[in-house]
Every structure is written in C-alpha cells, then in structure tokens.
Design a protein around this motif. Structure first.
Motif, short mmCIF file in Angstrom:
data_model
loop_
_atom_site.label_atom_id
_atom_site.label_comp_id
_atom_site.label_asym_id
_atom_site.label_seq_id
_atom_site.Cartn_x
_atom_site.Cartn_y
_atom_site.Cartn_z
N THR A 17 0.84 -1.20 0.00
CA THR A 17 0.00 0.00 0.00
C THR A 17 0.87 1.25 0.00
O THR A 17 0.61 2.21 -0.74
N ASN A 18 1.93 1.24 0.81
CA ASN A 18 2.82 2.40 0.84
C ASN A 18 3.56 2.56 -0.48
O ASN A 18 3.84 3.69 -0.91
N MET A 20 2.32 1.82 -3.37
CA MET A 20 1.34 2.41 -4.28
C MET A 20 1.22 3.92 -4.04
O MET A 20 1.20 4.71 -4.96
N ILE A 21 1.19 4.30 -2.76
CA ILE A 21 1.12 5.73 -2.42
C ILE A 21 2.35 6.44 -2.96
O ILE A 21 2.27 7.50 -3.58
N ARG A 22 3.51 5.84 -2.72
CA ARG A 22 4.78 6.45 -3.15
C ARG A 22 4.82 6.62 -4.66
O ARG A 22 5.19 7.68 -5.18
N LYS A 24 2.27 6.78 -6.72
CA LYS A 24 1.28 7.77 -7.15
C LYS A 24 1.79 9.19 -6.93
O LYS A 24 1.54 10.09 -7.72
N MET A 25 2.51 9.37 -5.82
CA MET A 25 3.11 10.69 -5.56
C MET A 25 4.10 11.04 -6.66
O MET A 25 4.10 12.15 -7.18
N LYS A 28 2.35 11.73 -9.99
CA LYS A 28 1.65 13.02 -10.01
C LYS A 28 2.61 14.14 -10.39
O LYS A 28 2.22 15.13 -11.00
N PRO A 51 -3.05 -3.30 -11.29
CA PRO A 51 -3.81 -2.07 -11.11
C PRO A 51 -3.33 -0.92 -12.00
O PRO A 51 -4.14 -0.18 -12.56
N MET A 80 -5.78 9.79 -16.90
CA MET A 80 -5.64 8.65 -15.99
C MET A 80 -6.83 8.58 -15.06
O MET A 80 -7.42 9.58 -14.72
N ASP A 81 -7.16 7.39 -14.66
CA ASP A 81 -8.21 7.28 -13.64
C ASP A 81 -7.87 6.23 -12.59
O ASP A 81 -8.73 5.65 -11.99
N LEU A 82 -6.59 6.01 -12.38
CA LEU A 82 -6.21 5.01 -11.37
C LEU A 82 -6.58 5.51 -9.98
O LEU A 82 -6.32 6.62 -9.65
N ALA B 317 -7.83 -0.46 -4.73
CA ALA B 317 -6.89 -1.10 -5.66
C ALA B 317 -7.31 -2.54 -5.98
O ALA B 317 -6.97 -3.06 -7.04
N PHE B 347 5.57 10.55 4.77
CA PHE B 347 4.70 11.51 4.10
C PHE B 347 3.55 11.84 5.02
O PHE B 347 3.15 11.04 5.86
N ALA B 355 -2.15 12.30 -3.40
CA ALA B 355 -1.60 11.30 -4.34
C ALA B 355 -2.67 10.34 -4.83
O ALA B 355 -2.65 9.94 -6.00
N VAL B 356 -3.58 9.97 -3.97
CA VAL B 356 -4.56 8.94 -4.37
C VAL B 356 -5.84 9.54 -4.93
O VAL B 356 -6.71 8.80 -5.41
N GLY B 358 -8.54 10.82 -7.23
CA GLY B 358 -8.81 10.46 -8.61
C GLY B 358 -8.57 9.00 -8.92
O GLY B 358 -8.73 8.58 -10.06
N SER B 359 -8.18 8.23 -7.93
CA SER B 359 -7.94 6.80 -8.16
C SER B 359 -9.24 6.09 -8.51
O SER B 359 -10.30 6.45 -8.01
N ARG B 360 -9.11 5.08 -9.32
CA ARG B 360 -10.27 4.27 -9.67
C ARG B 360 -10.85 3.62 -8.40
O ARG B 360 -10.09 3.18 -7.54
#
Lengths: 82, 414
Positions: A17-18, A20-22, A24-25, A28, A51, A80-82, B317, B347, B355-356, B358-360
């Motif tokens: 999970t972290n 994924m956050i990293r 996405k940061m 962006k 994903p 994007m729409d993730l 996810a 963070f 960061a998240v 807009g995520s699906r």
C-alpha cells in the motif's frame, strides 16, 4: 532505499500500500510520457502490475536479480483514472 | 430479516449519534416515506442497533439519550443491548424500555450451551445476510488486547459465530495484530491469544473454516515479522499458531467476498430491494460489497486515520468501490497545510490524500458539519475531497453505486 542504479530508487522495503502511495506521488509530479522507475520485490511487482496497467499506465517489468524487479511506469497522454 | 444494522462498542458521542440519527431520518423521509405513515410491524425492525461496551453509556447520558429518543421515534428501529456489559457498568435501561417496550431489548439470545449472550444475537443477525447456509462471519480488530475490551468482544463474537455454524475469519489490523502474540498470560482478564487458538480448534472440530490474517505492514512495524521469504510469505516466531501474517491485499481479498464483517464500530447497510434473489456466486465481479471508511480521529495522534486511509486505498486497488468520509475529528486531516520533516520515507496524510485523489474505485468526502463544528476550513489544495452535508451523507450510505449487485455496504469507523 538504496538503488542499484544511482537514479532508480529501491522500494523493496515498502509495503504494497505504501509503495502504491509512493508511486502515485511520483507519478503526479511526473509529466505524461516520462517513465517512473523503481526496484521492487516479486510480491510488490504483482501488486503494481495489474492495477496500474488496468488504469492506463504503460508498465514494463524487467528481472533485476533473483528476488528483485525493475518496474517502469509511464503515464500515457490520455486521462488517468487510477 | 435485518436489512441494516449498526454494531457499536466504542464510546458513542453526541456528534456521532446525531449524524447517525439524521441519516436514519433521511432514509425514512427521503427514501421510504411510506414507512412513516405505516409503521412496519416486523418484530425484527428495519434498523437494528447492537450496543455493547462503552456505547451503552449513550443510553444513559442526557445528551445522547435525548437523541436516542428521537431515533426510537422513527419506525422500525430497535436496540439490542449487551446485557452483561450493561450489568458490568451498572447501567439501567428500564426507563427507556418502559417508553419503548418493543424497541429496547436487554435480554439476549440463548446459545447452544444454554448461556445467554449478546453475541448470539449479533451472530444470528450477521448470519442472516448469507444465503444459502453455511455462511462466514468475519471480525476486524483494530485495537490491542487488555488495553481495549474490543478484543474480548472479538472472541465472544467469533465463538457465537461458530455456535451458529458459521465459519469465522479474524482480521488483525493496526494494534489488532497484538491479539495474536504468543505467550499471553493475563491474570485479570480473559486470555485473548489462547481464546483465538481455542476458536481455531473449535472450528476444526466442527468442520468449519477459520482464518486469522494479520496485516504484514502493521506486524512488521510491531516486530512480528521474523522471516520473510521475499515472496509475501512471512513467518513469525512470536505469534499464535493460527495467525498468518500476510500482505494487506490478502486481507482485502476477504473483504471482496460477500459475508458480513463485524468490528468494534461497524455497520451493514442493505443494498438490495426486497424480493431480489441472492443467487450470484460470491466471486462474481461487481459483487464485492462497497466499503465506506469513516475517518473519525485526528490525523497524527494515533495510526487510526492513516490506517483507515491505507485500508481504503487497498480496497480500491482490489476493485472494491470505496468511499472515504472524513468526519468528526477526522476533518483535521483536511484542515490547514500539513508539513512533514524532510525524510524520503515519510509523508503526511494530506500528501497521501493528494496522491490517491482520482484513483479508480476511490471517492473522498469531507463532512461539512464536522468542519463547521470545529471552526475549520478545508485546505483549498484538498479539492479532490468533495464537500458533503447531511443529505449527501445519507445518499452515500443508502444509494448503491451504479451497476453494483452486492447485498450490502460495509461501513467501518476508524
């Protein structure tokens, strides 16, 4: 987080999970078309691959060594729409 | 049939009970006005509040008792009280029961051994959602044993579930992973570790399934991960035998199934209309119950807010329609501009939200009344977090996401 390549971070110690956050940061902050690369473990690769690929990112995975993979994510020009 | 239920074991504040009450009003006034005219005579009720632990004080405290009076004035609402926990606290509900004799239940269902237990009522309600039998009941544990009585609730709940012939699953998240530490030896409290082991043994004897999954991130932080094979399999030398430390995604896989998952403060909102059949296989895409995560605590004092957001990200996810609602003290995550010391590993929560966004499968909301009550304004950069009021909260809880065929919505209060 020491990378095998000077510019590629090694995220193999992050939980999924972290990670994924990293990512996405980083994504962006990165313009479309420019890849974001990192080293991950096998379990993390599985978490990232589906994903992100399903959400319009180009995902490239290369085996770096027995348990590590070099993952490259590229934001496509479309929205994007993730 | 119990379409909607709230299981509340933590302290129930006036603020929380007020928004719950307003949501019920929304349900009856906006969605089911006919029920206001023709009270449903169903003994089971449309909304069931299952109260245990410190939530029981809300029946006595004037500020919350007043709101309960309003809620009980709505049609087909009933409260089932944990009789043992009432007695432990010396709380009487006789006054309330005299006013609402059919709606306040303080006698609990007898189990197989002839013992009355609140958790027999809970198991019966949780089991009803699963057709056909046999079923599964899960329990999400966020708090450590002994410091928090919720761990004992988890044991009682899973024991009652086994008595109701349901397979059981225990999900240890955040400090909940401590419940699985081996060698627990309390002198003034039920042994939670041994209790979990007994549940595992009982399930095996009865031919029922029992899974106990602990989040690997939470377990690693707390020193449980003693060996990692590099492929997600973690072996710990300090957990009880039934415990499995796994990636959060493996736990979330279980939330994608359709069984009822309980916890200290959770709710289940029925999504299907009466008359619809429940013939879908559990694994069918679009069948996963949507998850609503309520972030109710300040962002940094405990791990709860970050844990709730992480949990929601993982749900989204995995393809589960997920809403995060910042409410009560949770709105502090959205106010001001948060700055973290420069450290690549860390963070702040606002960075995570940004960061998240807009995520699906992930929607973020800020409950405006909570912001107003605290004289707070949302950080303008948090524009991906949509402002909602009471009516929108009701819509979010009671309207199913488009195209979704799940039987219920999970509501988890972090």
């Amino acid at each position: 987080m020491t990378g095998k390549h000077a510019n590629i971070p090694d995220f193999s110690d992050l939980t999924c999970t972290n990670l994924m956050i990293r990512l996405k940061m980083l994504l962006k902050k990165t313009p479309p078309g420019v890849p974001v690369a990192c080293y991950v473990r096998r379990g993390q690769r599985d978490t990232i691959e589906v994903p992100f690929a399903r959400s319009g990112y180009e995902v490239k995975v290369q085996k770096a060594d027995a348990h590590r993979y070099r993952v490259s994510l590229t934001k496509k020009e479309t929205e994007m729409d993730l | 049939m119990n379409p909607h239920f709230f299981l509340l074991g933590g302290s129930l504040s006036q603020e929380r009970l007020a928004w719950i009450g307003e949501c019920l009003k929304f349900y009856f006034v906006r969605l089911n006005p006919e029920d206001l005219l023709h009270h449903t005579k169903s003994h089971e009720g449309v909304f069931t509040f299952l109260l245990t632990g410190d939530a029981l004080y809300s029946l006595h405290e004037p500020d919350t008792a007043r709101i309960w009076e309003i809620i009980l004035g709505l049609p087909s609402v009933r409260i089932i009280c944990d009789r043992h926990e009432l007695a432990l606290r010396g709380i009487s509900v006789e006054g309330l029961k005299m006013k609402h004799p059919d709606q306040i239940l303080n006698y609990n269902r007898l189990g197989v051994g002839g013992q009355a237990s609140f958790w027999n009522d809970v198991a019966r309600i949780a089991r009803q959602h699963e057709q056909p039998v046999p079923s599964t009941i899960g329990y999400l544990q966020l708090d450590s044993p002994y410091m928090h009585r919720s761990s004992l609730s988890a044991l009682k709940c899973l024991t009652a579930a086994l008595e109701a012939h349901a397979s059981v699953e225990f999900y240890a998240y955040l400090d909940g992973v401590h419940c699985g530490h081996h060698g627990q030896n309390p002198t003034e409290f039920d042994n939670i570790g041994s209790g979990l082991e007994e549940i595992s043994e009982k399930a095996a004897k009865r031919g029922l399934l029992c899974q106990m999954i602990a989040c690997s991130r939470c377990a690693a932080a707390r020193g449980y991960n003693t060996w990692d094979d590099g492929q997600g399999q973690i072996v710990s030398t300090c957990t009880i035998k039934p415990f499995r430390i796994r990636n959060l995604n493996e736990m979330i896989d279980r939330f994608a199934k359709n069984h009822i998952i309980l916890g200290e403060n959770v709710a289940s909102i029925q999504m299907k209309k009466d008359g619809q059949t429940s013939s879908f296989p559990l694994e069918e895409p679009g069948r996963s119950p949507p998850v609503t995560v309520l972030i109710t605590t300040t962002p940094y004092g405990t791990e709860r807010a970050f844990g709730g957001v992480s949990f929601a990200i993982a749900c989204a996810a995995q393809g589960i329609p997920t809403q995060v609602i910042f409410i009560e003290d949770g709105v502090y995550a959205l106010a001001g501009s948060h700055t973290q010391e420069t450290d690549a590993r860390l963070f702040n929560l606002q960075e995570v939200i940004d960061a998240v966004a807009g995520s699906r499968n992930l929607e973020l909301f800020a409950f405006q009344p909570s912001l107003h009550q605290r004289a707070l304004a949302k950080n303008a950069k948090m524009n991906a977090v949509l402002d909602i009021g009471m009516a929108e909260l009701g819509q979010l809880l009671f309207y199913p996401p488009r195209g979704l065929q799940s039987g219920h919505r999970r509501l988890i209060i972090f």
